[in-house]
Design a protein around this motif. Structure first.
Motif, short mmCIF file in Angstrom:
data_model
loop_
_atom_site.label_atom_id
_atom_site.label_comp_id
_atom_site.label_asym_id
_atom_site.label_seq_id
_atom_site.Cartn_x
_atom_site.Cartn_y
_atom_site.Cartn_z
N GLU A 229 1.00 -1.21 0.19
CA GLU A 229 -0.11 0.25 0.29
C GLU A 229 1.23 1.64 -0.31
OE1 GLU A 229 -3.73 1.18 -0.13
OE2 GLU A 229 -3.16 -1.11 -1.17
N ILE A 230 2.42 1.10 1.05
CA ILE A 230 3.14 2.73 0.97
C ILE A 230 4.29 2.24 -0.06
CG2 ILE A 230 2.44 3.36 2.79
CD1 ILE A 230 4.24 1.32 4.16
N SER A 231 4.00 1.29 -1.43
CA SER A 231 5.05 1.18 -2.49
C SER A 231 6.47 0.71 -1.39
CB SER A 231 4.84 2.38 -2.93
OG SER A 231 4.13 2.80 -3.61
N LEU A 232 6.55 0.04 -0.62
CA LEU A 232 7.79 -0.76 0.06
C LEU A 232 8.22 -1.68 -0.82
CD1 LEU A 232 8.10 0.11 4.19
CD2 LEU A 232 9.03 1.67 2.32
N THR A 233 9.50 -1.99 -0.92
CA THR A 233 10.47 -3.28 -1.32
C THR A 233 10.79 -3.30 -0.31
OG1 THR A 233 10.21 -2.19 -3.58
CG2 THR A 233 11.36 -4.06 -3.32
N ALA A 234 10.20 -4.73 -0.21
CA ALA A 234 11.05 -5.91 0.70
C ALA A 234 12.28 -6.05 1.03
CB ALA A 234 10.20 -7.10 1.22
N ASP A 235 13.08 -6.17 -0.17
CA ASP A 235 14.43 -6.39 -0.25
C ASP A 235 15.55 -5.29 0.23
OD1 ASP A 235 14.09 -9.08 -1.15
OD2 ASP A 235 14.02 -8.37 -3.03
N ALA A 236 13.94 -4.08 -0.08
CA ALA A 236 15.34 -2.42 -0.06
C ALA A 236 14.80 -1.99 1.18
CB ALA A 236 14.60 -1.81 -1.29
N VAL A 237 14.07 -2.36 2.79
CA VAL A 237 14.21 -1.33 3.92
C VAL A 237 14.44 -2.65 4.59
CG1 VAL A 237 10.96 -3.21 4.18
CG2 VAL A 237 11.98 -0.57 4.74
N ASN A 238 14.34 -1.79 5.57
CA ASN A 238 14.89 -2.52 6.67
C ASN A 238 13.57 -2.58 7.76
OD1 ASN A 238 16.76 -3.05 8.91
ND2 ASN A 238 16.94 -1.20 9.61
N VAL A 239 14.14 -4.00 8.78
CA VAL A 239 12.71 -4.05 9.11
C VAL A 239 13.21 -4.67 10.73
CG1 VAL A 239 10.66 -5.42 9.83
CG2 VAL A 239 11.47 -5.15 7.20
N VAL A 240 12.88 -3.60 11.54
CA VAL A 240 13.37 -4.01 13.17
C VAL A 240 12.28 -4.63 13.59
CG1 VAL A 240 15.07 -3.45 14.66
CG2 VAL A 240 14.77 -1.93 12.09
#
Length: 300
Positions: A229-240
């Motif tokens: 929905e907010i145009s985030l790519t899983a490979d490119a974002v840091n998830v904490v």
């Protein structure tokens, strides 16, 4: 007839330097919700030096909080002390919404919640608001009159600030994001069968919501839906990851299949803790630590 239940903390940390007689220069942080109660004390330098964590037995969770808290507060050497320099109380109530500062009107606070909930607040509840000055919005959330009155009676004529749990998380992630090495960061906070998702992009909060889930597949679906929905790519974002999750949890195993940059979080850099806190998992108490970053002294 109510059955008497003895409440004892699951976790207790106390620094050798902690002196409950010095409350006049200390900040008391309390976090209260349907299933648990947590507390932390900060000294005059803002250092965390005392912590307790309670989980309410199943026998108690159908009772109102004002029927449970006295069992903890009565004769407690810290909670019954005072006066305090400041008291910050985080409330984990079921309803909250974020309203831009330019649109907020105090007289419409209950209406904002009614719109979100699909109905008016019941008579025993009211709308409480907290201003996130640095973010440009207010958090509006429901509180129960009996609970607010209980704390006012416990700490009469003392400076009390009520915030929603998500406000503490917003504050904590803002502090974390100042030192992040990546522009896009997603923070997941787990508690019971809920996850709070906060997305920060270029140091601005882009998204905040809380979801209930019944299994790890639902959890993964909700998170990936938000990404889409907010145009985030899983490979490119840091998830904490923060809160009640471990590397051995089913939720972690499920998420690691879809989110390659998955890490467990650290204590917010703006918060200082005494060495006795060293054995606690750094990711566990983010909402409580966020309260420690919200007081007037923390803003100085």
């Amino acid at each position: 007839m109510q059955t008497a239940v003895t409440l004892a903390p699951n976790v207790i940390i106390s620094s050798d330097s902690f002196d409950p007689r010095r409350t006049d220069t200390s900040v008391l942080c309390l976090e209260v919700g349907r299933d648990r109660f947590r507390m932390m004390v900060q000294n005059k330098r803002g250092q965390g030096l005392y912590l307790e964590d309670y989980t309410f037995p199943t026998l108690l969770i159908d009772r109102p909080l004002t029927g449970i808290l006295p069992d903890i507060f009565q004769d407690h050497h810290v909670l019954s002390a005072g006066p305090w320099q400041e008291i910050c109380i985080g409330v984990n109530s079921p309803s909250f919404t974020l309203v831009p500062s330019t649109l907020y009107r105090k007289e419409y606070a209950s209406s904002y919640l009614a719109l979100m909930r699909g109905g008016a607040l019941p008579p025993h509840e009211f709308a409480q608001a907290y201003v996130h000055k640095g973010e440009g919005f207010l958090s509006v959330f429901n509180m129960e009159h009996p609970l607010a009155n209980y704390f006012s009676e416990m700490y009469p004529l003392q400076p009390i600030t009520f915030v929603h749990q998500t406000s503490a998380l917003i504050q904590a992630t803002a502090d974390l994001n100042r030192y992040a090495l990546t522009p896009d960061n997603v923070y997941l906070y787990f508690e019971d069968e809920f996850v709070t998702i906060i997305v920060r992009r270029n140091n601005l909060m882009n998204y905040c919501n809380r979801f209930g889930y019944k299994n790890s597949q639902d959890l993964a679906y909700y998170i990936l839906y938000v990404f889409n929905e907010i145009s985030l790519t899983a490979d490119a974002v840091n998830v904490v990851l923060y809160g009640e999750i471990t590397p051995f949890a089913e939720a972690y195993a499920e998420l690691s299949q879809f989110l390659p940059n998955l890490t467990f979080g650290q204590i917010p850099p703006g918060l200082s803790l005494m060495p006795e806190f060293g054995d606690l998992p750094s990711h566990r108490y983010l909402s409580l630590y966020g309260l420690g970053l919200m007081g007037e002294r923390a803003k100085e």
